[in-house]
Write a protein that holds these residues in place. Structure first.
Motif, PDB file in Angstrom:
ATOM      1  N   ASP A 201       0.857  -1.191   0.000  1.00  0.00           N
ATOM      2  CA  ASP A 201       0.000   0.000   0.000  1.00  0.00           C
ATOM      3  C   ASP A 201       0.893   1.241   0.000  1.00  0.00           C
ATOM      4  O   ASP A 201       1.203   1.809   1.041  1.00  0.00           O
ATOM      5  N   ARG A 202       1.308   1.671  -1.174  1.00  0.00           N
ATOM      6  CA  ARG A 202       2.238   2.792  -1.272  1.00  0.00           C
ATOM      7  C   ARG A 202       1.607   4.105  -0.820  1.00  0.00           C
ATOM      8  O   ARG A 202       2.284   4.977  -0.266  1.00  0.00           O
ATOM      9  N   ALA A 203       0.297   4.253  -1.045  1.00  0.00           N
ATOM     10  CA  ALA A 203      -0.372   5.483  -0.617  1.00  0.00           C
ATOM     11  C   ALA A 203      -0.320   5.604   0.898  1.00  0.00           C
ATOM     12  O   ALA A 203      -0.101   6.699   1.444  1.00  0.00           O
ATOM     13  N   ASP A 204      -0.501   4.484   1.588  1.00  0.00           N
ATOM     14  CA  ASP A 204      -0.433   4.505   3.044  1.00  0.00           C
ATOM     15  C   ASP A 204       0.971   4.851   3.514  1.00  0.00           C
ATOM     16  O   ASP A 204       1.146   5.640   4.452  1.00  0.00           O
ATOM     17  N   LEU A 205       1.979   4.294   2.865  1.00  0.00           N
ATOM     18  CA  LEU A 205       3.355   4.597   3.242  1.00  0.00           C
ATOM     19  C   LEU A 205       3.675   6.074   3.051  1.00  0.00           C
ATOM     20  O   LEU A 205       4.353   6.686   3.877  1.00  0.00           O
ATOM     21  N   GLU A 206       3.189   6.650   1.962  1.00  0.00           N
ATOM     22  CA  GLU A 206       3.418   8.071   1.740  1.00  0.00           C
ATOM     23  C   GLU A 206       2.698   8.907   2.794  1.00  0.00           C
ATOM     24  O   GLU A 206       3.218   9.936   3.246  1.00  0.00           O
ATOM     25  N   GLY A 207       1.506   8.459   3.175  1.00  0.00           N
ATOM     26  CA  GLY A 207       0.782   9.159   4.223  1.00  0.00           C
ATOM     27  C   GLY A 207       1.509   9.121   5.549  1.00  0.00           C
ATOM     28  O   GLY A 207       1.578  10.119   6.271  1.00  0.00           O
TER      29      GLY A 207
END
Length: 313
Positions: free
Chosen positions: A164-170
């Protein structure tokens, strides 16, 4: 006669100068326990400023500076966030028990997360670590932007969260920006008390001539202190046990270091306990070792949505 010298190193720098931290510790527990099922503690520069547990079901202030600067809305939000986190921790304990093939007994899931800011260089850092039954389970590597685990039972969760790259960026944004903003705000709130420098009191304690000798430093602020031993002018590390840093009720800290040597060795050598606090050396301190000190005298909510359960699907 035992020859022991105490050297106390005091400082003149404000606690406000240097590296500062905002840390949260959440603990979920299951089984036959006599303490709350879920607790949360928040600390600024290692001093507690808030507390929550599943018995009182309410986030409460632990310092005057947070009480004076945040009102009912803040504490209501914190309470709701932590009530939701309690259920996540209950689910995670059950998932971990299944992965470790456990069905009975008391078990815990813990998380420590937060950020650091150096007010001299502007450098920042963040951290997030999960533990299960006191052992490392998951940790976030912010530099590599990935989760890692030292145990096979954590692999399914690592695969899920790393995909989940979006979560990591968040999360990266939270630790590098949001968390730092809250840390700076709290430092401003508590400026008058967090800037203080309180020198340690040092006590040399021994029950009888054959007992270990404890060097006890207490009542100091900020928390950074070093306790070491010297033997005949040389650094001495053998048979030395350094205790944990512990808080006092008045917001200061205490720490001990215990050395084990025979009475005969004490008579033949000169041992020195060295206490370092804030970098400046003062050697004209009178030794007081007759009695033990009286210890008793002495947008963050966005993170909750990342307290995911450990499921792989």
């Amino acid at each position: 006669m035992m020859r022991v010298v105490v050297i106390v190193l005091l400082g003149v720098h404000l606690a406000y100068a240097g590296t500062h931290s905002l840390k949260y510790f959440y603990t979920g527990a299951s089984g036959d326990i006599d303490f709350p099922e879920f607790t949360a503690v928040g600390l600024v520069d290692d001093g507690q400023f808030m507390y929550f547990d599943s018995n009182i079901k309410k986030a409460v202030p632990k310092t005057e500076w947070i009480r004076q600067n945040e009102g009912a809305d803040y504490w209501d939000r914190e309470t709701q966030v932590l009530i939701g986190s309690r259920q996540v921790f209950k689910d995670n304990i059950q998932i971990a028990k299944e992965r470790f093939n456990q069905s009975k007994g008391a078990h815990t899931v813990q998380i420590m997360y937060g950020c650091e800011w150096d007010d001299q260089t502007g450098e920042t850092d963040g951290f997030c670590q999960y533990g299960y039954d006191g052992e490392d389970f998951l940790s976030l590597d912010l530099k590599e932007m990935r989760w890692i685990t030292p145990v096979p039972q954590g692999v399914p969760t690592v695969h899920k969260w790393n995909n989940d790259r979006a979560d990591l960026e968040g999360r990266k944004h939270y630790f590098s920006t949001v968390c730092i903003e809250w840390l700076k705000k709290y430092l401003e709130y508590g400026k008058s008390s967090l800037q203080k420098t309180v020198s340690p009191q040092v006590f040399l304690l021994q029950k009888d001539p054959s007992s270990p000798v404890t060097c006890h430093a207490t009542g100091f602020y900020p928390s950074g202190v070093t306790i070491s031993w010297m033997k005949n002018g040389q650094e001495h590390h053998e048979d030395v046990d350094l205790g944990e840093l512990l808080p006092n009720e008045d917001g200061t800290f205490q720490r001990t270091s215990t050395i084990r040597v025979t009475p005969d060795e004490w008579k033949k050598n000169e041992f020195i306990c060295v206490v370092e606090h804030q970098g400046k050396t003062v050697t004209e301190k009178k030794i007081r070792a007759k009695n033990a000190p009286d210890d008793s005298s002495s947008q963050r909510s966005s993170f909750w949505q990342w307290l995911w359960n450990f499921k792989s699907q």
